[in-house]
Design a protein around this motif. Structure first.
Motif, mmCIF file in Angstrom:
data_model
loop_
_atom_site.group_PDB
_atom_site.id
_atom_site.type_symbol
_atom_site.label_atom_id
_atom_site.label_comp_id
_atom_site.label_asym_id
_atom_site.label_seq_id
_atom_site.Cartn_x
_atom_site.Cartn_y
_atom_site.Cartn_z
ATOM 1 N N TYR A 30 44.861 7.149 96.003
ATOM 2 C CA TYR A 30 43.854 7.081 94.926
ATOM 3 C C TYR A 30 42.608 6.303 95.334
ATOM 4 O O TYR A 30 41.501 6.686 94.952
ATOM 5 N N ARG A 34 40.986 9.479 97.324
ATOM 6 C CA ARG A 34 40.274 9.985 96.149
ATOM 7 C C ARG A 34 39.068 9.129 95.784
ATOM 8 O O ARG A 34 38.273 9.504 94.947
ATOM 9 N N ARG A 104 49.497 9.452 87.567
ATOM 10 C CA ARG A 104 49.789 9.169 88.989
ATOM 11 C C ARG A 104 50.734 10.184 89.620
ATOM 12 O O ARG A 104 51.649 9.812 90.357
ATOM 13 N N ILE A 105 50.474 11.458 89.357
ATOM 14 C CA ILE A 105 51.236 12.469 90.109
ATOM 15 C C ILE A 105 50.592 12.605 91.484
ATOM 16 O O ILE A 105 49.370 12.687 91.596
ATOM 17 N N PHE A 106 51.408 12.576 92.510
ATOM 18 C CA PHE A 106 50.869 12.780 93.858
ATOM 19 C C PHE A 106 51.936 13.374 94.771
ATOM 20 O O PHE A 106 53.137 13.261 94.508
ATOM 21 N N VAL A 107 51.436 13.991 95.826
ATOM 22 C CA VAL A 107 52.282 14.458 96.925
ATOM 23 C C VAL A 107 51.599 13.959 98.191
ATOM 24 O O VAL A 107 50.354 14.005 98.276
ATOM 25 N N ARG A 119 57.406 23.749 97.063
ATOM 26 C CA ARG A 119 56.215 23.029 96.589
ATOM 27 C C ARG A 119 56.646 21.794 95.822
ATOM 28 O O ARG A 119 57.258 21.882 94.773
ATOM 29 N N GLU A 145 41.982 15.499 85.077
ATOM 30 C CA GLU A 145 40.772 16.228 85.462
ATOM 31 C C GLU A 145 40.973 17.688 85.065
ATOM 32 O O GLU A 145 42.092 18.220 85.144
ATOM 33 N N ARG A 151 45.962 25.346 86.652
ATOM 34 C CA ARG A 151 47.260 25.169 87.319
ATOM 35 C C ARG A 151 48.373 25.162 86.285
ATOM 36 O O ARG A 151 49.428 25.784 86.470
HETATM 37 N N1 COA Z 1 39.854 18.420 92.798
HETATM 38 C C1 COA Z 1 39.879 19.717 92.462
HETATM 39 N N2 COA Z 1 40.943 20.517 92.693
HETATM 40 C C2 COA Z 1 42.033 19.980 93.287
HETATM 41 C C3 COA Z 1 42.074 18.614 93.669
HETATM 42 C C4 COA Z 1 40.923 17.830 93.387
HETATM 43 N N3 COA Z 1 40.872 16.518 93.681
HETATM 44 N N4 COA Z 1 43.280 18.359 94.225
HETATM 45 C C5 COA Z 1 43.967 19.515 94.208
HETATM 46 N N5 COA Z 1 43.217 20.486 93.625
HETATM 47 C C6 COA Z 1 43.600 21.872 93.349
HETATM 48 C C7 COA Z 1 42.810 22.822 94.133
HETATM 49 O O1 COA Z 1 42.734 23.976 93.344
HETATM 50 C C8 COA Z 1 43.634 23.087 95.359
HETATM 51 O O2 COA Z 1 43.315 24.326 95.862
HETATM 52 P P1 COA Z 1 42.524 24.470 97.234
HETATM 53 O O3 COA Z 1 43.606 24.376 98.254
HETATM 54 O O4 COA Z 1 41.913 25.794 97.083
HETATM 55 O O5 COA Z 1 41.533 23.344 97.325
HETATM 56 C C9 COA Z 1 45.020 23.080 94.778
HETATM 57 O O6 COA Z 1 44.943 22.093 93.739
HETATM 58 C C10 COA Z 1 46.113 22.739 95.738
HETATM 59 O O7 COA Z 1 46.079 21.385 96.024
HETATM 60 P P2 COA Z 1 46.770 20.741 97.292
HETATM 61 O O8 COA Z 1 46.208 19.366 97.475
HETATM 62 O O9 COA Z 1 46.755 21.667 98.443
HETATM 63 O O10 COA Z 1 48.310 20.511 97.035
HETATM 64 P P3 COA Z 1 49.431 20.577 95.973
HETATM 65 O O11 COA Z 1 49.213 21.649 94.982
HETATM 66 O O12 COA Z 1 50.710 20.628 96.763
HETATM 67 O O13 COA Z 1 49.367 19.132 95.272
HETATM 68 C C11 COA Z 1 48.361 17.353 94.094
HETATM 69 C C12 COA Z 1 48.479 18.862 94.228
HETATM 70 C C13 COA Z 1 47.374 17.037 92.987
HETATM 71 C C14 COA Z 1 49.739 16.773 93.732
HETATM 72 C C15 COA Z 1 47.871 16.761 95.440
HETATM 73 O O14 COA Z 1 46.628 17.370 95.759
HETATM 74 C C16 COA Z 1 47.705 15.258 95.412
HETATM 75 O O15 COA Z 1 48.666 14.505 95.571
HETATM 76 N N6 COA Z 1 46.466 14.803 95.239
HETATM 77 C C17 COA Z 1 46.159 13.362 95.231
HETATM 78 C C18 COA Z 1 46.620 12.692 93.971
HETATM 79 C C19 COA Z 1 45.884 13.214 92.750
HETATM 80 O O16 COA Z 1 44.685 13.427 92.789
HETATM 81 N N7 COA Z 1 46.636 13.394 91.660
HETATM 82 C C20 COA Z 1 46.068 13.868 90.419
HETATM 83 C C21 COA Z 1 45.542 12.783 89.572
HETATM 84 S S1 COA Z 1 46.784 11.647 89.045
#
Ligand code: COA
Length: 238
Positions: A30, A34, A104-107, A119, A145, A151
């Motif tokens: 984060y 981020r 705070r979801i994250f991977v 996934r 966001e 999604r």
């Molecule tokens: N802004 C906009 N779109 C986002 C994004 C961001 N910060 N993060 C992910 N996405 C969307 C996009 O559509 C992305 O597609 P793209 O590959 O065409 O860019 C899609 O999600 C896939 O994301 P990706 O990061 O490849 O992985 P995932 O689907 O396996 O995991 C999360 C998604 C959110 C869990 C991961 O990106 C993550 O851990 N991010 C950091 C933590 C976070 O920001 N969490 C959300 C707020 S708490």
């Protein structure tokens, strides 16, 4: 094999080795990645005032490595929406024992996306639904966001906006209430090929919860003699 563990005040002592890496990971993700600089702390751990004894965590653990997570906070306790973003919810504060706030979801980066095998994000979204229905919750509140909305739509999460999106630090952010119901859980399980509940409740045998059933496999395709297996009842002949 990734497992999703429920961690709360009742079994936190069993996960002592995971909490420091967990808060460091949150800081890396984060703050460093981020750039949510308001969460920065000099000790390199992202911990906020909602990480209380009442918070519930889902830890996604592969081998002995933490690869993803999510936090759920009871809305009867102070939470992000009530304390920091109340203006996002035009209906007024949510303080209900049957609603938890998710955050705070994250991977971890190397396990994101389609290329990473099962996934993990979908597993977490399925697991939190399982947690909710097991514990008798009816909804989750979330400040998120707006890119999450398509999604959620795709995976079947039913998110109801609580107000209009606002620009905050360059991000379009809104508050939603998501239904927590068995139909959504069953559908998510189908999408990721789960046939039974996935959560690990280590050390939580005493928790009063509903044990969820295994899911029945999809009905086999029945083919009548002389009928092509591709043309079942209701198919259009095109
Ligand atoms: N802004 C906009 N779109 C986002 C994004 C961001 N910060 N993060 C992910 N996405 C969307 C996009 O559509 C992305 O597609 P793209 O590959 O065409 O860019 C899609 O999600 C896939 O994301 P990706 O990061 O490849 O992985 P995932 O689907 O396996 O995991 C999360 C998604 C959110 C869990 C991961 O990106 C993550 O851990 N991010 C950091 C933590 C976070 O920001 N969490 C959300 C707020 S708490």
């Amino acid at each position: 094999m990734s497992e999703i563990h429920v961690v709360n005040k009742g079994n936190r002592h069993l996960y002592g080795d995971y909490f420091d890496p967990y808060f460091r990971l949150r800081h890396d993700i984060y703050v460093k990645q981020r750039k949510w600089m308001a969460l920065d702390r000099p000790d390199g751990r992202e911990i906020d005032r909602f990480d209380t004894n009442e918070a519930v965590y889902l830890f996604c653990i592969d081998g002995d490595r933490l690869i993803g997570g999510m936090r759920a906070v009871p809305t009867v306790m102070p939470n992000l929406m009530s304390e920091i973003f109340p203006y996002l919810n035009i209906r007024g504060p949510i303080q209900r024992p049957d609603v938890y706030e998710l955050s705070r979801i994250f991977v971890i980066p190397e396990r994101r996306g389609e290329h990473a095998g099962p996934r993990i994000d979908m597993l977490l979204l399925t697991a939190i639904m399982e947690y909710g229905i097991s514990m008798g919750l009816t909804a989750f509140s979330i400040v998120l966001e707006s890119w999450w909305l398509p999604r959620f739509e795709r995976c079947g999460w039913k998110a109801h906006p609580l107000g209009l999106p606002q620009m905050i630090d360059g991000m379009s952010v809104l508050a939603v209430l998501v239904d927590c119901d068995e139909t959504t859980w069953t559908s998510l399980c189908g999408q990721i090929g789960l046939r039974k509940p996935t959560l690990t409740w280590r050390g939580l045998a005493g928790v009063n919860r509903r044990a969820l059933p295994d899911l029945s496999p999809p009905a086999p395709l029945t083919v009548r003699p002389g009928q092509s297996p591709l043309h079942g009842a209701g198919d259009c002949a095109t």
